[in-house]
Design an enzyme around this catalytic site. Structure first.
Site, PDB file in Angstrom:
ATOM      1  CB  CYS A  16       3.893  -6.737  -1.311  1.00 15.86           C
ATOM      2  SG  CYS A  16       3.843  -8.505  -1.374  1.00 15.86           S
ATOM      3  N   GLY A  42      -0.056  -4.774   3.659  1.00 16.56           N
ATOM      4  CA  GLY A  42       0.320  -6.134   4.033  1.00 16.56           C
ATOM      5  C   GLY A  42       0.483  -6.218   5.532  1.00 16.56           C
ATOM      6  CG  ASN A 117       3.608  -4.151  -4.495  1.00 13.44           C
ATOM      7  OD1 ASN A 117       3.225  -3.009  -4.682  1.00 13.44           O
ATOM      8  ND2 ASN A 117       2.761  -5.142  -4.320  1.00 13.44           N
ATOM      9  N   GLY A 118       4.019  -7.325  -6.167  1.00 12.93           N
ATOM     10  CA  GLY A 118       3.470  -7.765  -7.441  1.00 12.93           C
ATOM     11  C   GLY A 118       3.359  -9.268  -7.477  1.00 12.93           C
ATOM     12  CE1 TYR A 257     -10.311  -1.124   0.969  1.00 15.81           C
ATOM     13  CE2 TYR A 257      -8.987  -2.837  -0.075  1.00 15.81           C
ATOM     14  CZ  TYR A 257      -9.599  -2.311   1.052  1.00 15.81           C
ATOM     15  OH  TYR A 257      -9.490  -2.951   2.245  1.00 15.81           O
TER      16      TYR A 257
END
Ligand code: SF4
Length: 486
Positions: A16, A42, A117-118, A257
């Site tokens: 996300c 995402g 996000n998570g 990354y």
């Protein structure tokens, strides 16, 4: 029939990205721009919610930001000077529109929109308890648990109810919340997932990465701190720290990354860190070779660092097509194996007769590495050596990153010798965990309280994994977990 490009299916995938704007006319248009810059976090769905002082407006759609949020009629319908948005990736079966964020609910206090996000690592247990108490869930997203916890909290003010909810959840969360009272941005106490704050004149902006601030012309102010709630209300900003302080553990893989190389994370340029990782890799794992070749695009900065440190020339020995998506039409059997070359192709004249050292950011299943090594050999490479800019990925992530179950991680099944044979390389080597910390300017990991989450390399998860502990070992629970990833 559509098939997944094996190059895309062999990466850990950040699930996300979030973006919020408070105090700007036509805030939704800025959010759409910010989400464009976060698209790499995402790519399967996107959503924006705005608030015009009276009403909330939401548009959520499957697919990329472009094509959904570059249409005038969509943006014009998202009225208001406050808005937040979300891009998400999800695993198969989880692409339903009801899971696309921001999630929205009408609470006693008014509208409540949330972008996350998570991943909440005790969401299944909380969800079970809430359902027993009569809650009716509209989605399978772990994020919805937070809404129900806020709705059922016994505290009086919305902020207290929100804090009460957060104190019950475990795991990783960077959140942007919109209520009629204002916008709240917060990070879990360990700060596992990133969240930064920016400013453009009187407008406050929150984003998963600084690249999204750049795209709307906002200046980076600072990171939202681990365990901090930043509340923006009528142009006023206040900071709250309701949790007992703990040593932060931001995700180290953001540097390897996930984040875009042009982002700044915790005051460090992601690009510079990746180059430093490559240089450290060259020190730790040297090899006699004629060319350093990155696996594009993610291997490029580490390959530059490796080449500079080793003195071996850097060359673009693999060319990537930017016009191929995650999926493509499945060709017939005869040409199926050619599909991989849609996205990456060897620069033959360069490779022929050369000893090549390939640099990639990570090995997940190993299928990409196998194909790339094969591609180099077919192009006439004399030797193919592979160097990886992260330690072996041996454990799954439960903090909002899509990883295969542990049994499918090549490094969980094989030692480095076995992996070398599997990918048919002449040699294979990884940066050490201490080397990775060194590239980040830290002391040896063993000598410090680890400053990052590095659980996918070490297996040392920085939180309890309640759902997994209750239901069996993490890998047995993999399918269940992915039922509710948000
Ligand atoms: S387990 Fe790995 S990918 Fe997941 S948060 Fe930790 S370091 Fe990042």
């Amino acid at each position: 029939m559509l098939t997944t490009n094996p190059f895309d299916d062999d990466k850990l995938r950040e699930e996300c990205g979030i973006f919020g704007v408070s105090g700007m006319d036509g805030a939704a248009a800025a959010v759409a721009l910010g989400l464009h810059a976060l698209q790499h976090r995402g790519q399967e769905a996107a959503g924006i919610t705005s608030f015009d002082g009276h009403q909330f407006h939401t548009h959520r759609a499957m697919g990329h930001v472009a094509g959904n949020f570059d249409r005038d009629e969509v943006i014009r319908a998202l009225h208001g000077n406050v808005a937040c948005g979300h891009v998400r990736y999800s695993t198969t079966g989880e692409t339903a529109l009801r899971n696309v964020q921001p999630l929205y609910a009408e609470l006693a206090s008014g509208g409540f929109a949330i972008a996350h996000n998570g991943n909440i690592s005790n969401a299944m247990r909380l969800r079970r308890d809430l359902i027993r108490r009569g809650a009716i869930f509209q989605s399978t997203s772990d994020t919805e648990v937070i809404i129900h916890l806020v709705a059922t909290s016994q505290f009086r003010t919305l902020i207290d109810r929100f804090i009460d909810a957060l104190k019950q959840v475990e795991g990783a969360y960077s959140l942007i919340v919109m209520t009629p009272e204002g916008m709240i941005a917060c990070r879990d106490p360990l700060g596992i997932r990133p969240l930064v704050m920016g400013k453009l004149d009187d407008t406050i902006v929150f984003a998963s990465e600084t690249v999204a601030l750049d795209v709307v012309g906002a200046d980076y102010v600072r990171d939202v701190e681990p365990g901090e709630l930043v509340i923006v209300k009528g142009g006023e900003i206040s900071s709250h720290k309701p949790f007992a302080p703990v040593g932060p553990r931001p995700c180290i893989f953001e540097y390897v990354y996930f984040s875009r190389p042009d982002s700044i994370s915790n005051d460090r340029s992601v690009y510079s860190v990746r180059k430093a990782i490559g240089a450290q890799l060259a020190i730790e794992m040297p090899v006699e070779a004629d060319l350093v070749v990155p696996v594009p695009d993610s291997g490029v900065p580490a390959a530059i660092g490796y080449a500079q440190q080793s003195g071996i020339p850097f060359e673009l020995g693999i060319i990537r097509s930017h016009y191929v998506g995650r999926t493509f039409i499945q060709p017939g059997d005869k040409v199926r194996h050619l599909g991989v070359k849609l996205k990456h192709n060897a620069n033959r004249e360069l490779i022929k007769g050369k000893r090549v050292v390939l640099i990639d950011d990570s090995i997940v299943r190993g299928t990409t590495s196998l194909k790339i090594v094969q591609m180099m050999r077919e192009a006439g490479a004399a030797e193919v050596h592979m160097r990886i800019a992260s330690p072996p990925t041996r454990h799954s992530c439960f903090y909002g990153v899509d990883t295969p179950e542990r049994a499918k991680l090549l490094a969980a099944k094989l030692d480095v010798g076995g992996m070398t044979d599997f990918i048919h390389a002449d040699s294979l080597a990884f940066i050490s965990i201490d080397g990775l910390y060194k590239a980040l300017g830290e002391a040896h990991r063993a000598d410090i309280h680890p400053k990052y989450c590095d659980a996918c390399f070490t297996g040392e998860y920085p939180t309890t994994l309640t759902d997994q502990d209750e239901n069996g070992p993490p890998d047995d629970q993999f399918a269940l977990l992915h039922e509710r990833v948000g």
